[in-house]
Design an enzyme around this catalytic site. Structure first.
Site, mmCIF file in Angstrom:
data_model
loop_
_atom_site.group_PDB
_atom_site.id
_atom_site.type_symbol
_atom_site.label_atom_id
_atom_site.label_comp_id
_atom_site.label_asym_id
_atom_site.label_seq_id
_atom_site.Cartn_x
_atom_site.Cartn_y
_atom_site.Cartn_z
ATOM 1 N N TYR A 197 0.811 -1.208 0.000
ATOM 2 C CA TYR A 197 0.000 0.000 0.000
ATOM 3 C C TYR A 197 0.850 1.267 0.000
ATOM 4 O O TYR A 197 0.393 2.333 -0.430
ATOM 5 C CB TYR A 197 -0.930 0.025 1.209
ATOM 6 C CG TYR A 197 -2.071 -0.968 1.151
ATOM 7 C CD1 TYR A 197 -2.215 -1.843 0.075
ATOM 8 C CD2 TYR A 197 -2.996 -1.045 2.166
ATOM 9 C CE1 TYR A 197 -3.246 -2.748 0.027
ATOM 10 C CE2 TYR A 197 -4.040 -1.955 2.131
ATOM 11 C CZ TYR A 197 -4.165 -2.807 1.055
ATOM 12 O OH TYR A 197 -5.188 -3.706 1.008
ATOM 13 N N LYS A 255 3.321 -15.587 3.315
ATOM 14 C CA LYS A 255 3.327 -16.397 2.088
ATOM 15 C C LYS A 255 4.789 -16.682 1.735
ATOM 16 O O LYS A 255 5.261 -16.406 0.637
ATOM 17 C CB LYS A 255 2.605 -15.650 0.952
ATOM 18 C CG LYS A 255 2.323 -16.502 -0.291
ATOM 19 C CD LYS A 255 1.393 -17.665 -0.036
ATOM 20 C CE LYS A 255 1.091 -18.418 -1.337
ATOM 21 N NZ LYS A 255 0.329 -19.667 -1.085
ATOM 22 N N ASP A 294 -3.205 -18.442 2.583
ATOM 23 C CA ASP A 294 -4.327 -19.193 2.021
ATOM 24 C C ASP A 294 -4.849 -20.229 3.014
ATOM 25 O O ASP A 294 -6.053 -20.435 3.137
ATOM 26 C CB ASP A 294 -3.949 -19.850 0.690
ATOM 27 C CG ASP A 294 -2.550 -20.436 0.680
ATOM 28 O OD1 ASP A 294 -1.793 -20.232 1.640
ATOM 29 O OD2 ASP A 294 -2.202 -21.101 -0.320
ATOM 30 N N ASP A 313 -5.574 -6.690 5.586
ATOM 31 C CA ASP A 313 -6.765 -6.026 5.060
ATOM 32 C C ASP A 313 -7.806 -7.067 4.650
ATOM 33 O O ASP A 313 -8.997 -6.958 4.972
ATOM 34 C CB ASP A 313 -6.368 -5.157 3.868
ATOM 35 C CG ASP A 313 -7.476 -4.207 3.443
ATOM 36 O OD1 ASP A 313 -8.548 -4.198 4.079
ATOM 37 O OD2 ASP A 313 -7.264 -3.455 2.470
ATOM 38 N N ASP A 336 -11.366 -8.501 7.093
ATOM 39 C CA ASP A 336 -12.724 -8.424 6.553
ATOM 40 C C ASP A 336 -13.371 -9.809 6.521
ATOM 41 O O ASP A 336 -14.570 -9.951 6.804
ATOM 42 C CB ASP A 336 -12.706 -7.815 5.151
ATOM 43 C CG ASP A 336 -12.620 -6.300 5.171
ATOM 44 O OD1 ASP A 336 -12.585 -5.733 6.278
ATOM 45 O OD2 ASP A 336 -12.566 -5.689 4.106
#
Length: 345
Positions: A137, A183, A215, A239, A243
């Site tokens: 970001y 990851k 994942d 992020d 959610d």
């Protein structure tokens, strides 16, 4: 000493829900003897309309000098596709204040369990710590006609400070368990992340920890959410995962968050500005009210005030007082002034 709280009502339903939160704060403050003063500032789309920027210098300066910041909501569809957007103000204030750790606790209330998309939500109680000021970001972004590039940068210092925050959070919880999400089988930043976690963990022998690929973590949040206590991860993964986690509760309307770091702590609901219901008086204020509770606990060490609010929320929901997003018909004011207000006062 009187504490200074900067309020950023922002956009959409922001002014309505922050008003509800401040009414609750006033009632609790009177009961526990908490002295404070409020300083309302422009932020987001409302600030763009007045000043041409989402984070005016005056707002940033006030935030820097405050004891805490309460933010309601940000975003307005009229700025979709615009060069200057409300959300840029949120990224900037996080960066300017050095707020590197976003804290999102997840609690599923008994009267709302039927709203969850999964059946097994018994005993789900965990908190996610998201790194907030690094990663993709805040990296370099290049967009061409047929090619795009986003740079994901992390330094050891950026990783270490948020990982330490997560381990220290775990030390205060009964299970004392950290799940670090990365990851590392693909990404270089994740390899550094995992290495740093292993090194930091040595300083917290009372905390158990594990690694999960992002994942795998996404799957386990749905199939076995009870396994988690404290989750810590980088900005982009955080992020997405926060959610996903919030969906377990069946609503975004009852989840609060805080952001911590070098500067003034920042408290806000996890939901957006809901422009489709703005001004109708039907917005759910619980996330905002619980953000006030987090502020009392984390910035002012007023556990008694935080508990008063949390118990009031539980009783209000147990009494079946729901706004439309929860399947009820209560207005914002009815949620705030009905049984909820009676419990607090």
């Amino acid at each position: 000493m009187t504490k200074k709280i900067v309020t950023l009502s922002g956009d959409g339903i922001g002014p309505e829900i922050i008003n509800a939160g401040l009414q609750v704060l006033s009632a609790v403050a009177e009961k526990i003897g908490f002295d404070y003063e409020l300083d309302a500032k422009d932020f987001g789309g409302a600030a763009i309309d007045k000043f041409g920027v989402p984070l005016p210098d005056e707002t940033l300066e006030a935030a820097r000098n405050a004891d805490a910041i309460l933010h309601a909501a940000i975003g307005d569809p009229k700025f979709d596709g615009a060069e200057i957007r409300p959300e840029q103000g949120l990224l900037k204030i996080r960066k300017e204040l050095g707020l590197f750790a976003n804290v999102r606790p997840l609690k599923i209330y008994e009267p709302l369990k039927h709203l969850s998309p999964i059946k097994n939500v018994e005993n789900v109680d965990f908190v996610t710590i998201r790194e907030l000021t690094g990663g993709v970001y805040f990296g370099e972004h290049t967009l061409e006609a047929d090619k795009a590039r986003d740079i994901n940068d992390y330094t050891r210092i950026e990783i270490e400070r948020v990982v330490r925050f997560a381990f220290e959070t775990a030390q205060k919880r009964p299970r004392k368990q950290v799940t670090s999400v990365d990851k590392q089988n693909v990404l270089a930043t994740s390899k550094l992340w995992r290495k740093t976690v292993d090194e930091v963990a040595k300083d917290y022998p009372d905390v158990t920890y594990e690694h999960q690929l992002v994942d795998s973590c996404a799957m386990l949040l749905i199939t076995n959410p009870q396994k988690f206590d404290v989750i810590v991860t980088e900005n982009l993964f955080g992020d997405i995962l926060t959610d996903e986690a919030s969906s377990l509760a069946g609503t975004l309307g009852c989840s609060a968050s805080s952001s911590h770091g070098a500067g003034t702590a920042f408290y806000e609901p996890i939901h957006g500005s809901a422009p489709d219901i703005a001004g109708k008086g039907i917005a759910n204020p619980v996330s905002m009210i619980l953000s006030v509770a987090m502020m009392l606990r984390e910035s002012f060490e007023l556990e008694n005030g935080a508990v008063l609010i949390e118990r009031a929320v539980e009783k209000t929901l147990a009494d079946g007082i729901f706004t439309q997003d929860l399947g009820g018909s209560a207005t914002t004011d009815e949620m705030d002034k009905g049984d909820f207000g009676a419990v607090v006062k």
